[in-house]
Design an enzyme around this catalytic site. Structure first.
Site, PDB file in Angstrom:
ATOM      1  CE1 TYR A 154     -93.730 -83.365  45.222  1.00  0.00           C
ATOM      2  CE2 TYR A 154     -95.109 -83.730  47.164  1.00  0.00           C
ATOM      3  CZ  TYR A 154     -94.262 -84.224  46.170  1.00  0.00           C
ATOM      4  OH  TYR A 154     -93.965 -85.556  46.133  1.00  0.00           O
ATOM      5  CD  GLU A 155     -90.882 -74.353  47.078  1.00  0.00           C
ATOM      6  OE1 GLU A 155     -90.276 -73.709  46.196  1.00  0.00           O
ATOM      7  OE2 GLU A 155     -90.537 -74.347  48.278  1.00  0.00           O
ATOM      8  CG  HIS A 156     -92.008 -76.226  40.740  1.00  0.00           C
ATOM      9  ND1 HIS A 156     -92.020 -74.936  40.268  1.00  0.00           N
ATOM     10  CD2 HIS A 156     -90.896 -76.344  41.518  1.00  0.00           C
ATOM     11  CE1 HIS A 156     -90.959 -74.300  40.727  1.00  0.00           C
ATOM     12  NE2 HIS A 156     -90.260 -75.123  41.494  1.00  0.00           N
TER      13      HIS A 156
END
Length: 305
Positions: A154-156
């Protein structure tokens, strides 16, 4: 007198045993090679990628995302769907590559940067509901595809670091306890928001995380060998005690590239007993150059570690 001698002897044995255990537990050089595959839908197949029999090889399917599969995807609170190229990388292909190569394992990665035309957000309604949905949906996918592990990318985030830590930590813990997966990794990069979430996860559940796929290619294009080593040491400190892997992106768009000294840096890390493995983003991009650097990475790792 004899009793005190015996007590001292037992104490010394205990101390030396604990010392040996701590040495064994410390990360060391490894022959682990990992590669993300399937995100770009360019028909790359497992069988396209060269596999050296003298490494431990992980394919990482990219991605499973807890969004629906409509033309305008929406979050589903932990109900994961397959968003990789499953036509070319389906259950039968997973079984075939694993039966052909005993050193191959296959994982799936959760999240990623985008879904549809937007960003893919970690967006739980609550910890309990997200974990329940995630355990159920991922168990189904992992068993259907005969997979071995998960990667967290996950990046956001639409949740605070503690919520992220609890959701992901409980997910990994439950999947391991249930025997659904045998390993788990995380894939952070050097961004304040990203790091705050993954460091919270590491602080509370680091003992359950087997590998840190740190995205060193998210640093600026033109990174030098000495900068790379400094970045590696800094992130090894952030994820203290973790197996932090060296990495590059095969389209050359960021970080330290093979052309500019990536393998020089790896040899330096290896000489310091810090090369815990190499991963590449991605097989999809490497298809264009004939997987030249996959071969070179594995050859380096296969030399007695």
């Amino acid at each position: 007198m004899e009793f005190s001698k015996l007590f001292i002897s037992l104490f010394i044995l205990q101390v030396s045993f604990a010392f040996n255990l701590s040495i064994q537990a410390a990360p060391a050089n490894s022959n682990l090679f990992r590669e993300y595959i399937g995100a770009e839908f360019n028909n790359v197949k497992f069988t396209d990628v060269p596999i050296n029999s003298n490494v431990e090889f992980h394919f990482i399917l990219s991605f499973a995302i807890d969004y629906d599969t409509s033309s305008s995807p929406s979050p589903t609170n932990g109900k994961f769907n397959v968003f990789w190229d499953s036509d070319n990388l389906g259950p039968s292909q997973v079984s075939s590559i694993k039966s052909s190569h005993s050193n191959v394992k296959v994982a799936l990665s959760l999240g990623g940067d985008s879904v549809g035309d937007g960003s893919a957000y970690f967006n739980p309604s609550s910890v309990d509901s997200w974990v329940s949905n995630a355990v159920s949906s991922l168990t189904d996918i992992i068993q259907q595809y005969n997979l071995d592990g998960i990667d967290i990318d996950y990046e956001h985030f639409n949740a605070d670091p503690d919520t992220f830590a609890e959701c992901i930590g409980q997910l990994i813990k439950t999947l391991k306890k249930n025997g659904v997966i045998s390993f788990a990794s995380i894939a952070p990069f050097d961004d304040d928001d990203v790091q705050s979430h993954y460091k919270a996860l590491w602080k509370n559940y680091g003992d359950l995380i087997d590998y840190v796929n740190f995205q060193f290619y998210a640093y600026d294009q033109g990174t030098t060998v000495s900068q790379f080593i400094n970045y590696f040491n800094a992130q090894s400190s952030n994820y203290n005690g973790g197996n932090v892997l060296a990495s590059f992106i095969s389209d050359g768009s960021g970080g330290l590239t093979p052309e500019n000294g990536f393998f020089t840096a790896c040899n330096r890390l290896k000489s310091e007993n810090k090369l815990h493995g190499i991963f590449i983003w991605s097989a999809d991009d490497s298809k264009r150059n004939g997987f030249r650097y996959e071969k070179q990475s594995q050859a380096l790792l296969a030399i007695s570690h």
